[in-house]
Design a protein around this motif. Structure first.
Motif, PDB file in Angstrom:
ATOM      1  N   SER A 245       0.680  -1.217  -0.203  1.00 32.92           N
ATOM      2  CA  SER A 245      -0.131   0.057  -0.024  1.00 32.92           C
ATOM      3  C   SER A 245       0.953   1.149  -0.014  1.00 32.92           C
ATOM      4  CB  SER A 245      -1.019   0.085   1.177  1.00 32.92           C
ATOM      5  OG  SER A 245      -1.781  -1.111   1.220  1.00 32.92           O
ATOM      6  N   LYS A 246       0.286   2.407  -0.543  1.00 37.29           N
ATOM      7  CA  LYS A 246       0.768   3.514  -0.252  1.00 37.29           C
ATOM      8  C   LYS A 246       0.889   4.251   1.130  1.00 37.29           C
ATOM      9  CE  LYS A 246       0.336   8.517  -2.308  1.00 37.29           C
ATOM     10  NZ  LYS A 246      -0.404   9.131  -3.290  1.00 37.29           N
ATOM     11  N   ASN A 293      -0.892  -0.415  -9.368  1.00 37.33           N
ATOM     12  CA  ASN A 293      -2.377  -0.015  -9.895  1.00 37.33           C
ATOM     13  C   ASN A 293      -3.085  -1.549 -10.367  1.00 37.33           C
ATOM     14  OD1 ASN A 293      -1.171   2.887 -11.364  1.00 37.33           O
ATOM     15  ND2 ASN A 293      -2.288   2.651  -9.365  1.00 37.33           N
ATOM     16  N   LEU A 294      -2.175  -2.283 -11.186  1.00 40.40           N
ATOM     17  CA  LEU A 294      -2.879  -3.488 -11.833  1.00 40.40           C
ATOM     18  C   LEU A 294      -3.136  -4.494 -10.853  1.00 40.40           C
ATOM     19  CD1 LEU A 294      -0.360  -3.655 -15.177  1.00 40.40           C
ATOM     20  CD2 LEU A 294      -2.743  -2.566 -14.675  1.00 40.40           C
ATOM     21  N   THR A 366     -14.124  13.896  -7.372  1.00 43.22           N
ATOM     22  CA  THR A 366     -13.867  15.342  -6.682  1.00 43.22           C
ATOM     23  C   THR A 366     -12.322  15.137  -5.882  1.00 43.22           C
ATOM     24  OG1 THR A 366     -14.985  14.378  -4.679  1.00 43.22           O
ATOM     25  CG2 THR A 366     -16.362  15.382  -5.943  1.00 43.22           C
ATOM     26  N   THR A 367     -11.782  13.968  -6.231  1.00 38.15           N
ATOM     27  CA  THR A 367     -10.692  13.610  -5.566  1.00 38.15           C
ATOM     28  C   THR A 367     -10.647  13.704  -4.009  1.00 38.15           C
ATOM     29  OG1 THR A 367      -9.679  15.846  -5.753  1.00 38.15           O
ATOM     30  CG2 THR A 367      -9.312  14.348  -7.682  1.00 38.15           C
ATOM     31  N   CYS A 368     -11.635  13.418  -3.416  1.00 36.73           N
ATOM     32  CA  CYS A 368     -12.084  13.647  -2.123  1.00 36.73           C
ATOM     33  C   CYS A 368     -11.219  12.152  -1.414  1.00 36.73           C
ATOM     34  CB  CYS A 368     -13.146  13.505  -1.621  1.00 36.73           C
ATOM     35  SG  CYS A 368     -14.385  12.058  -2.070  1.00 36.73           S
ATOM     36  N   ASN A 369     -10.951  11.141  -1.915  1.00 32.97           N
ATOM     37  CA  ASN A 369     -10.354  10.050  -1.224  1.00 32.97           C
ATOM     38  C   ASN A 369     -11.438   9.045  -0.678  1.00 32.97           C
ATOM     39  OD1 ASN A 369      -7.265   9.262  -1.708  1.00 32.97           O
ATOM     40  ND2 ASN A 369      -7.131  11.568  -1.451  1.00 32.97           N
ATOM     41  N   ALA A 370     -12.491   9.438  -0.741  1.00 34.04           N
ATOM     42  CA  ALA A 370     -13.417   8.514   0.144  1.00 34.04           C
ATOM     43  C   ALA A 370     -13.523   6.968  -0.348  1.00 34.04           C
ATOM     44  CB  ALA A 370     -14.904   9.127  -0.134  1.00 34.04           C
ATOM     45  N   CYS A 371     -13.168   7.042  -1.608  1.00 34.72           N
ATOM     46  CA  CYS A 371     -13.109   5.498  -2.098  1.00 34.72           C
ATOM     47  C   CYS A 371     -11.995   4.810  -1.617  1.00 34.72           C
ATOM     48  CB  CYS A 371     -13.055   5.525  -3.553  1.00 34.72           C
ATOM     49  SG  CYS A 371     -11.700   6.583  -4.483  1.00 34.72           S
ATOM     50  N   VAL A 372     -10.724   5.601  -1.556  1.00 32.27           N
ATOM     51  CA  VAL A 372      -9.769   4.981  -0.690  1.00 32.27           C
ATOM     52  C   VAL A 372      -9.536   4.551   0.602  1.00 32.27           C
ATOM     53  CG1 VAL A 372      -6.968   5.130  -0.467  1.00 32.27           C
ATOM     54  CG2 VAL A 372      -8.160   6.143  -2.701  1.00 32.27           C
ATOM     55  N   ASN A 378      -7.400  -1.861   0.823  1.00 29.56           N
ATOM     56  CA  ASN A 378      -6.375  -0.407   0.299  1.00 29.56           C
ATOM     57  C   ASN A 378      -6.156  -0.360  -1.149  1.00 29.56           C
ATOM     58  OD1 ASN A 378      -6.201  -0.051   3.246  1.00 29.56           O
ATOM     59  ND2 ASN A 378      -4.001  -0.260   3.327  1.00 29.56           N
ATOM     60  N   ILE A 379      -7.114  -0.697  -1.640  1.00 29.03           N
ATOM     61  CA  ILE A 379      -7.307  -0.331  -3.111  1.00 29.03           C
ATOM     62  C   ILE A 379      -7.226   1.230  -3.569  1.00 29.03           C
ATOM     63  CG2 ILE A 379      -8.448  -0.524  -5.591  1.00 29.03           C
ATOM     64  CD1 ILE A 379      -9.212  -3.337  -4.439  1.00 29.03           C
ATOM     65  N   ASP A 380      -6.693   1.884  -4.312  1.00 32.73           N
ATOM     66  CA  ASP A 380      -6.551   3.312  -4.828  1.00 32.73           C
ATOM     67  C   ASP A 380      -7.140   3.425  -6.236  1.00 32.73           C
ATOM     68  OD1 ASP A 380      -6.059   5.882  -5.124  1.00 32.73           O
ATOM     69  OD2 ASP A 380      -4.025   5.940  -4.417  1.00 32.73           O
ATOM     70  N   PRO A 381      -8.627   3.698  -6.311  1.00 33.21           N
ATOM     71  CA  PRO A 381      -8.847   4.024  -7.698  1.00 33.21           C
ATOM     72  C   PRO A 381      -8.583   5.406  -7.929  1.00 33.21           C
ATOM     73  CG  PRO A 381     -10.634   3.078  -6.320  1.00 33.21           C
ATOM     74  CD  PRO A 381      -9.728   3.466  -5.446  1.00 33.21           C
ATOM     75  N   LEU A 382      -8.325   6.241  -7.154  1.00 35.58           N
ATOM     76  CA  LEU A 382      -8.104   7.677  -7.369  1.00 35.58           C
ATOM     77  C   LEU A 382      -6.781   7.901  -8.344  1.00 35.58           C
ATOM     78  CD1 LEU A 382      -8.733  10.571  -7.230  1.00 35.58           C
ATOM     79  CD2 LEU A 382      -7.692  10.436  -5.010  1.00 35.58           C
ATOM     80  N   GLU A 383      -5.919   7.233  -7.885  1.00 37.40           N
ATOM     81  CA  GLU A 383      -4.724   7.135  -8.780  1.00 37.40           C
ATOM     82  C   GLU A 383      -4.761   6.972 -10.165  1.00 37.40           C
ATOM     83  OE1 GLU A 383      -0.481   4.544  -8.256  1.00 37.40           O
ATOM     84  OE2 GLU A 383      -0.905   6.006  -6.639  1.00 37.40           O
TER      85      GLU A 383
END
Length: 430
Positions: A245-246, A293-294, A366-372, A378-383
């Motif tokens: 994870s980041k 990401n993959l 909105t790049t709010c990071n709610a999804c992360v 700990n998946i990061d769709p925003l990236e």
């Protein structure tokens, strides 16, 4: 002896097929760009133990978390029983670990209650998915195969646990009948209640016990090879995904190194010009993403917690972070098949942006990071979304009018608003 030969052939075949599919997935993940996620190993290990093993983020929703814990613990611990089944199948023994005595009885006792917990939880999950109309189990991305996939695996787990309990019940009844091939071993707190449903004749009981035994082991081997084409691959990948994870704050965006070097040279002409050629700014296709990401895409559980937390999705916009991950996985699978067929990737006039993910989706974020924050692994769709935006702006000069207006204001006024810098503090005089 024939049974042992059949078992050996099935076992080896299942392992070989799984190894081949695992290698294919590994090769697909390696298509991503390099990124260093090997720093701070102690912190990473702690995070993996808390989030993947301890399921810390799941408990933001206590009821499904407890049900999932029952399935998770049952899955992990009952697989200890699989070791005995494999040894029995290969060497023709029966309950080979029963020589452990009271320890063995305690293990079987625990396995039975865990099997019941898995059975109960999977039934509740089926009802939640199909009858209660929970928001995060909807969405256009869960139509057809994804919904079928989720239901199939729940039904499979119910059947496997049922077979396990009936196998034990038939075994227990044969022990009570003092059958010479079924010595007294184990404790059966759950399957004992199934005894009234079973016949009294030893030959029929042996048939039921053997059928349940074979059904259980073949089902587990089939399940093993179903994982690579299912969302349930997260059973395996959740651990490396959380480890890598980041670790930086979620709101921190990484600068593009090629752009940073160019800016430094612009500000200080004495610096040497940057070397190397940039193949692409941002992300057009899966090859432009990092391997992490993959890995995220393959790890996605399709649980929908990210989409349920997304303010854009809640307000009716097209964006669904879950769909972003599913689309990335689908495109990666397609690219992998392309490479396997042609030896190397052959242009197919498709890309992750436009073909799979629309412009409307990426600009709704909105790049709010709610999804992360919501993701239990700990998946990061925003990236991925940011990478697609960077490509649209920096490679194609395509952005919504509001974004272009902001860019113009930043260039002319040094701020997102259309006011001269000299007037920016005027609001304090009101």
């Amino acid at each position: 002896m024939m049974g042992q030969i059949i078992f050996f052939c099935l076992f080896v075949l299942a392992v070989v097929i799984f190894a081949r599919n695992a290698r294919r997935i590994y090769k697909n993940i390696k298509l991503g760009k390099a990124v260093d996620r090997n720093d701070r190993p102690v912190e990473r290990l702690k995070l993996m133990l808390l989030v993947a093993f301890g399921q810390k983020k799941m408990f933001k929703k206590p009821l499904p978390a407890l049900l999932h814990l029952g399935v998770y613990v049952g899955f992990c611990i009952i697989n200890i029983e699989m070791l005995e089944i494999v040894i029995d199948g290969l060497f023709g023994t029966h309950r080979v670990f029963s020589s452990l005595g009271s320890i063995y009885n305690g293990l079987i006792y625990a396995f039975e209650w865990l099997a019941f917990a898995v059975l109960f939880s999977c039934i509740i999950f089926l009802i939640r998915r199909n009858a209660l109309h929970i928001y995060r189990f909807g969405g256009r991305e869960l139509k057809n195969w994804p919904k079928t996939d989720a239901n199939l695996i729940l039904i499979a787990e119910i059947l496997l646990m049922t077979a396990f309990l009936f196998m034990n019940a038939a075994d227990f009844k044969l022990q009570q009948l003092n059958h010479p091939s079924y010595h007294h071993a184990g404790a059966f707190p759950v399957s004992q209640f199934l005894l009234p449903l079973l016949p009294e004749t030893a030959s029929t009981l042996i048939g039921i016990e053997r059928f349940a035994w074979w059904f259980h082991i073949i089902g587990v081997l089939a399940f093993l090879n179903y994982l690579p084409i299912s969302k349930h691959l997260h059973i395996i990948l959740a651990f490396p995904n959380t480890y890598f994870s980041k670790l930086e704050p979620k709101g921190k965006f990484n600068n593009m190194s090629a752009v940073t070097e160019e800016v430094k040279v612009m500000l200080d002409p004495s610096l040497p010009p940057p070397t190397g050629e940039v193949s692409r700014f941002g992300v057009k296709d899966v090859q432009d993403l990092t391997w992490k990401n993959l890995l995220d895409a393959y790890t996605c559980t399709e649980c929908g917690r990210c989409t349920a937390a997304c303010p854009a999705n809640i307000t009716g916009k097209l964006l669904s972070p879950r769909k972003i991950m599913m689309d990335t996985r689908d495109r990666l699978t397609e690219v992998g098949q392309n490479r396997a067929k042609n030896g190397d990737f052959q242009e197919d006039n498709k890309s992750l942006i436009d073909t799979y993910i629309t412009r409307e989706e990426i600009w709704a974020c909105t790049t709010c990071n709610a999804c992360v924050e919501a993701c239990p692994v700990n998946i990061d769709p925003l990236e991925i979304i940011i990478g697609l935006r960077q490509y649209a702006v920096m490679e194609e000069s395509q952005a919504p009018a509001s974004i272009n207006a902001m860019f113009s204001n930043l260039e002319n006024n040094g701020a997102p608003w259309k006011y001269a810098q000299a007037d920016r503090a005027n609001w304090t005089n009101q």
